[in-house]
Design a protein around this motif. Structure first.
Motif, short mmCIF file in Angstrom:
data_model
loop_
_atom_site.label_atom_id
_atom_site.label_comp_id
_atom_site.label_asym_id
_atom_site.label_seq_id
_atom_site.Cartn_x
_atom_site.Cartn_y
_atom_site.Cartn_z
N GLY A 87 0.95 -1.50 -0.64
CA GLY A 87 0.30 0.12 -0.23
C GLY A 87 1.56 1.16 0.14
O GLY A 87 0.14 2.24 -0.20
N GLU A 88 2.20 1.39 -0.05
CA GLU A 88 2.92 2.07 -0.28
C GLU A 88 3.87 2.43 -1.81
O GLU A 88 4.41 1.38 -1.93
CB GLU A 88 3.82 2.38 0.89
N TRP A 89 3.81 3.59 -1.40
CA TRP A 89 5.64 3.81 -2.85
C TRP A 89 5.57 5.10 -3.02
O TRP A 89 5.12 5.60 -2.04
CB TRP A 89 4.28 3.17 -3.81
N THR A 90 6.51 5.27 -3.62
CA THR A 90 7.23 6.69 -3.11
C THR A 90 7.96 7.46 -4.90
O THR A 90 7.63 6.40 -6.00
CB THR A 90 8.37 6.78 -2.92
N THR A 91 7.54 8.46 -4.80
CA THR A 91 7.36 9.42 -6.42
C THR A 91 8.56 10.57 -6.53
O THR A 91 9.01 10.72 -5.68
CB THR A 91 5.62 10.32 -6.68
#
Length: 368
Positions: free
Chosen positions: A183-187
């Protein structure tokens, strides 16, 4: 797709049985997926016991759209908007097809990050049918904005919102740097791309890039809605389970970040750092629309438990209601990204949602 495609599909059938089908409720990384019906444990539409029903599979090999004919075996999202002339454009996100796999990112499939299909469906009661697709020279669905798909550089460029203004198609996209925990990602940033030829060709506007820091970090995943001569942009940080913020800009100035105003809880301000949440938390991929039947704005998203929920508000900036559940996570634990059908349908609310366990997009119906 060439005549050899059925043979390739047959040859892949054994291999796909070995792929990992992710069933975690809020997974983000799209690479370990299996979009092949039956082999991924699916056979037909999900049977939902609650207020919402699955009515039509929009993409994939089990869809009447036969999207495998242009090399879309699996995909996610399904962001719909009217092009200003009564035609619906739908942008999809990470898309699995046949071809050279990108082993660098752990995918068995050939991947595109953003594709677009067109439809004249105005009444989705019997499904959404596509008329055309933005294709490459081989007849396959192609990326609108290419992405290098290199971890820690840019692993994907994913659409999050679309709208038409004055004959120009406008799409908000996020540049994903890494897939992180569930449920997490970095942009890296979000930005706007525009098309003047009904979505066939797109150009990013570099001046609209919002870096993933400061107040701009709150507008990495977005949703658009028009009202009173403005385009309202709802934003959240990258990943799921965050607050939602709202900005507005005159319709003719969408490409000018200096023209945006941000809701600070009591008034509109020019400073992006002044923005305060309009929903305090629990927001993921979202869509917003004015609903004639309710006489309210509605927002669809998923909550921290991965149920599909709806918020309502009389005004774009709120106050927004408590969430009501449309699909309980126990009914469909891998559902995410509910996007509202753009045309009014009375008490009938139609929306698309992705089911990660089969990695395709399904049309849902609920009665308001």
């Amino acid at each position: 797709m060439t005549k050899a495609a059925p043979l390739l599909l047959s040859a892949l059938a054994g291999a796909t049985a070995l792929l990992l089908t992710v069933t975690a409720p809020a997974t983000a990384d799209p690479n370990s997926i299996n979009p092949i019906p039956v082999l991924n444990g699916t056979n037909g539409l999900p049977n939902l016991p609650g207020r919402t029903k699955a009515v039509f599979q929009v993409t994939g090999m089990a869809s009447p759209n036969n999207t495998e004919n242009y090399n879309v075996l699996g995909t996610d999202l399904g962001i719909m908007w009217d092009n200003g002339n009564g035609e619906m454009l739908t942008a999809f996100g990470d898309t699995a097809g046949l071809g050279i796999p990108n082993l660098l990112i752990g995918s068995t499939w050939a991947w595109r990050s953003n594709i677009l299909l067109r439809s004249h469906t105005q009444n989705p009661g019997n499904g959404i049918f596509f008329d055309s697709v933005v294709r490459d020279i081989f007849g396959q669905a192609r990326d609108l904005i290419p992405s290098p798909k290199i971890p820690f550089i840019e692993i994907s460029r994913i659409p999050t919102a679309g709208i038409a203004v004055g004959g120009t198609q406008i799409m908000s996209m996020m540049s994903v740097k890494t897939w992180d925990d569930v449920g997490e990602w970095t942009t890296n940033f979000s930005s706007i791309a525009v098309s003047g030829d009904n979505g066939e060709n797109w150009v990013e506007l570099p001046a609209t890039r919002r870096p993933n820091d400061g107040g701009n970090a709150n507008f990495q995943m977005n949703a658009f809605v028009k009202g009173g001569g403005f385009v309202y942009e709802y934003g959240t940080p990258s990943g799921r389970n965050h607050p939602a913020y709202v900005a507005r800009v005159p319709e003719g100035a969408v490409g000018d970040l200096g023209a945006y105003e941000y809701w600070d809880g009591g008034k509109w301000q020019k400073d992006v750092n002044a923005a305060q949440p309009v929903i305090g938390g629990g927001v993921a991929e979202m869509s917003v629309q004015w609903n004639d039947y309710l006489g309210q704005y509605i927002m669809l998203t998923t909550d921290p438990w991965n149920s599909v929920v709806m918020y309502t508000s009389p005004n774009p900036e709120g106050p927004w209601s408590a969430p009501s559940v449309l699909i309980d996570t126990r009914e469909l634990p891998t559902a995410y990204a509910p996007y509202i059908f753009p045309y009014q349908t009375g008490r009938d609310l139609y929306f698309l949602t992705t089911v990660h366990s089969q990695y395709n997009v399904i049309l849902m119906h609920t009665t308001l």
